[in-house]
Design a protein around this motif. Structure first.
Motif, PDB file in Angstrom:
ATOM      1  N   GLU A   4      -3.033  -5.750  -4.464  1.00  0.00           N
ATOM      2  CA  GLU A   4      -3.642  -4.845  -5.434  1.00  0.00           C
ATOM      3  C   GLU A   4      -4.257  -5.615  -6.604  1.00  0.00           C
ATOM      4  OE1 GLU A   4      -0.861  -1.789  -6.455  1.00  0.00           O
ATOM      5  OE2 GLU A   4      -0.587  -1.168  -4.370  1.00  0.00           O
ATOM      6  N   ALA A   5      -3.594  -6.675  -7.044  1.00  0.00           N
ATOM      7  CA  ALA A   5      -4.157  -7.503  -8.113  1.00  0.00           C
ATOM      8  C   ALA A   5      -5.496  -8.085  -7.686  1.00  0.00           C
ATOM      9  CB  ALA A   5      -3.181  -8.623  -8.483  1.00  0.00           C
ATOM     10  N   LEU A   6      -5.589  -8.489  -6.424  1.00  0.00           N
ATOM     11  CA  LEU A   6      -6.860  -8.981  -5.886  1.00  0.00           C
ATOM     12  C   LEU A   6      -7.926  -7.899  -5.988  1.00  0.00           C
ATOM     13  CD1 LEU A   6      -8.702 -10.858  -4.178  1.00  0.00           C
ATOM     14  CD2 LEU A   6      -7.590  -9.879  -2.140  1.00  0.00           C
ATOM     15  N   LEU A  53      -8.898  -2.318   0.458  1.00  0.00           N
ATOM     16  CA  LEU A  53      -7.630  -3.000   0.680  1.00  0.00           C
ATOM     17  C   LEU A  53      -6.561  -1.951   0.951  1.00  0.00           C
ATOM     18  CD1 LEU A  53      -7.861  -5.562  -2.270  1.00  0.00           C
ATOM     19  CD2 LEU A  53      -8.650  -5.836   0.080  1.00  0.00           C
ATOM     20  N   ILE A  54      -5.928  -2.047   2.114  1.00  0.00           N
ATOM     21  CA  ILE A  54      -4.877  -1.086   2.468  1.00  0.00           C
ATOM     22  C   ILE A  54      -3.549  -1.600   1.936  1.00  0.00           C
ATOM     23  CG2 ILE A  54      -3.728   0.184   4.308  1.00  0.00           C
ATOM     24  CD1 ILE A  54      -6.680   0.901   3.970  1.00  0.00           C
ATOM     25  N   SER A  55      -3.029  -0.943   0.907  1.00  0.00           N
ATOM     26  CA  SER A  55      -1.771  -1.341   0.284  1.00  0.00           C
ATOM     27  C   SER A  55      -0.667  -0.368   0.702  1.00  0.00           C
ATOM     28  CB  SER A  55      -1.928  -1.391  -1.230  1.00  0.00           C
ATOM     29  OG  SER A  55      -0.760  -1.888  -1.837  1.00  0.00           O
ATOM     30  N   GLY A  68      13.220  -5.163  -0.242  1.00  0.00           N
ATOM     31  CA  GLY A  68      11.857  -5.255   0.270  1.00  0.00           C
ATOM     32  C   GLY A  68      11.030  -6.236  -0.527  1.00  0.00           C
ATOM     33  N   GLY A  69      11.663  -7.284  -1.045  1.00  0.00           N
ATOM     34  CA  GLY A  69      10.985  -8.226  -1.922  1.00  0.00           C
ATOM     35  C   GLY A  69       9.679  -8.780  -1.364  1.00  0.00           C
ATOM     36  N   PRO A  70       9.671  -9.358  -0.162  1.00  0.00           N
ATOM     37  CA  PRO A  70       8.428  -9.944   0.355  1.00  0.00           C
ATOM     38  C   PRO A  70       7.295  -8.928   0.467  1.00  0.00           C
ATOM     39  CG  PRO A  70      10.305 -10.769   1.580  1.00  0.00           C
ATOM     40  CD  PRO A  70      10.820  -9.665   0.709  1.00  0.00           C
ATOM     41  N   TYR A  71       7.602  -7.750   0.968  1.00  0.00           N
ATOM     42  CA  TYR A  71       6.576  -6.721   1.148  1.00  0.00           C
ATOM     43  C   TYR A  71       6.079  -6.205  -0.202  1.00  0.00           C
ATOM     44  CZ  TYR A  71       4.257  -2.665   3.300  1.00  0.00           C
ATOM     45  OH  TYR A  71       3.334  -1.739   3.721  1.00  0.00           O
ATOM     46  N   ASN A  72       7.022  -5.923  -1.101  1.00  0.00           N
ATOM     47  CA  ASN A  72       6.636  -5.444  -2.434  1.00  0.00           C
ATOM     48  C   ASN A  72       5.762  -6.464  -3.155  1.00  0.00           C
ATOM     49  OD1 ASN A  72       8.237  -3.210  -1.959  1.00  0.00           O
ATOM     50  ND2 ASN A  72       9.966  -3.958  -3.154  1.00  0.00           N
ATOM     51  N   MET A  73       6.155  -7.718  -3.093  1.00  0.00           N
ATOM     52  CA  MET A  73       5.398  -8.777  -3.753  1.00  0.00           C
ATOM     53  C   MET A  73       4.010  -8.939  -3.139  1.00  0.00           C
ATOM     54  SD  MET A  73       8.451 -11.604  -4.058  1.00  0.00           S
ATOM     55  CE  MET A  73       7.362 -12.928  -4.560  1.00  0.00           C
ATOM     56  N   ALA A  74       3.950  -8.886  -1.813  1.00  0.00           N
ATOM     57  CA  ALA A  74       2.672  -9.088  -1.122  1.00  0.00           C
ATOM     58  C   ALA A  74       1.688  -7.966  -1.433  1.00  0.00           C
ATOM     59  CB  ALA A  74       2.908  -9.193   0.378  1.00  0.00           C
ATOM     60  N   LYS A  75       2.181  -6.720  -1.422  1.00  0.00           N
ATOM     61  CA  LYS A  75       1.284  -5.601  -1.705  1.00  0.00           C
ATOM     62  C   LYS A  75       0.864  -5.581  -3.179  1.00  0.00           C
ATOM     63  CE  LYS A  75       0.863  -3.545   2.316  1.00  0.00           C
ATOM     64  NZ  LYS A  75      -0.428  -3.653   3.048  1.00  0.00           N
ATOM     65  N   ALA A  76       1.758  -5.975  -4.065  1.00  0.00           N
ATOM     66  CA  ALA A  76       1.389  -6.060  -5.479  1.00  0.00           C
ATOM     67  C   ALA A  76       0.303  -7.112  -5.684  1.00  0.00           C
ATOM     68  CB  ALA A  76       2.616  -6.385  -6.332  1.00  0.00           C
ATOM     69  N   ALA A  77       0.423  -8.238  -4.998  1.00  0.00           N
ATOM     70  CA  ALA A  77      -0.598  -9.276  -5.089  1.00  0.00           C
ATOM     71  C   ALA A  77      -1.917  -8.796  -4.498  1.00  0.00           C
ATOM     72  CB  ALA A  77      -0.123 -10.541  -4.376  1.00  0.00           C
TER      73      ALA A  77
END
Length: 256
Positions: A165-167, A141-143, A154-163
């Motif tokens: 990584e959780a995956l 997974l490229i985060s 950068g809320g949307p990007y930060n949230m998406a990449k954090a999710a």
């Protein structure tokens, strides 16, 4: 296309930038490569031709990873064409627009989340069963190092990449017993079209190479720098690493 006996990798967003470097690198290591693209067919086909000229099999596949139906069609097509799937690299991504949380368009939030997190989840769900049939499977997974700082605007990007990584951390635990390694690779600023647009917007820098003297090891991170980490993680040399995140930024975030 006849079934392959070589390891087969599917790289999303595999025609340009980091994805292209990963596609070419995995082919150089002896893999056949399915190159996914969303819009830039020309770039994907050029990457495919370069892989074929090096003696490996490759095919370009159009699919928008944020759409479940596209993801299902993509994985089915790869399995039909190559006969197997050993490596999944979830690289496709988009940037957010640099707005505060208060000013973020909900449509943008959903689009960014679906592209990075939902799309990767869909693809893992669809691809992992085929990987279980092989001696070994790998998911990359490229985060982004954005999850180290969660910078403002950068809320949307930060949230998406954090999710995303959780995956990765979750899937690594679930698939350990199936000999599937799951790892996260997180670049910083990379010399790609997206990186160039970012630095032009936030710092007025038109040429990323002008930043080389101020960067770790004397250069801005290149797509090959990222691809080399991916290549090692999915190689026979990686015998015992899973559920890990590797930051590829030369410690740049800590030197500033």
């Amino acid at each position: 296309m006849t079934a392959s006996s070589s390891r087969v990798a599917l790289v999303t967003g595999g025609g340009r930038g980091i994805g292209r470097a990963i596609s070419l690198g995995l082919a150089a290591d002896g893999m056949d490569v399915a190159v996914n693209f969303r819009r830039d067919r020309e770039a994907a086909e050029a990457t495919v031709e370069e892989i074929r000229s090096a003696g490996r099999r490759a095919q370009a596949y159009q699919a928008s990873v944020d759409l479940l139906d596209d993801d299902r069609r993509l994985v089915e097509a790869v399995l039909a064409d190559f006969g197997r799937l050993d490596v999944l690299v979830c690289n496709a991504g988009i940037a957010s627009r640099g707005q505060s949380v208060v000013n973020t368009d909900p449509v943008e939030l959903e689009r960014v989340m679906r592209t990075h997190a939902f799309g990767a989840h869909h693809l893992c769900q669809l691809a992992v069963p085929a990987m279980r049939e092989q001696e070994r499977g790998d998911v990359i997974l490229i985060s982004s190092v954005a999850t180290l700082t969660h910078a403002a605007n950068g809320g949307p990007y930060n949230m998406a990449k954090a999710a995303l990584e959780a995956l990765g951390y979750t899937l690594a635990k679930e698939e350990l017993r199936h000999d599937i390694r799951v790892n996260i690779v997180a670049p910083g600023l990379v010399d790609t079209t997206m990186g160039q647009k970012l630095m032009r917007a936030v710092a007025g820098v038109d040429d990323l190479r002008a930043l080389d003297p101020s960067m770790p090891f004397g250069h801005v991170c290149t797509p090959d720098d990222v691809a080399n980490v991916v290549r090692w993680l999915v190689s026979p040399q990686n015998t015992y690493v899973t559920g890990q995140k590797i930051n590829v930024d030369g410690l740049a975030n800590f030197l500033r």
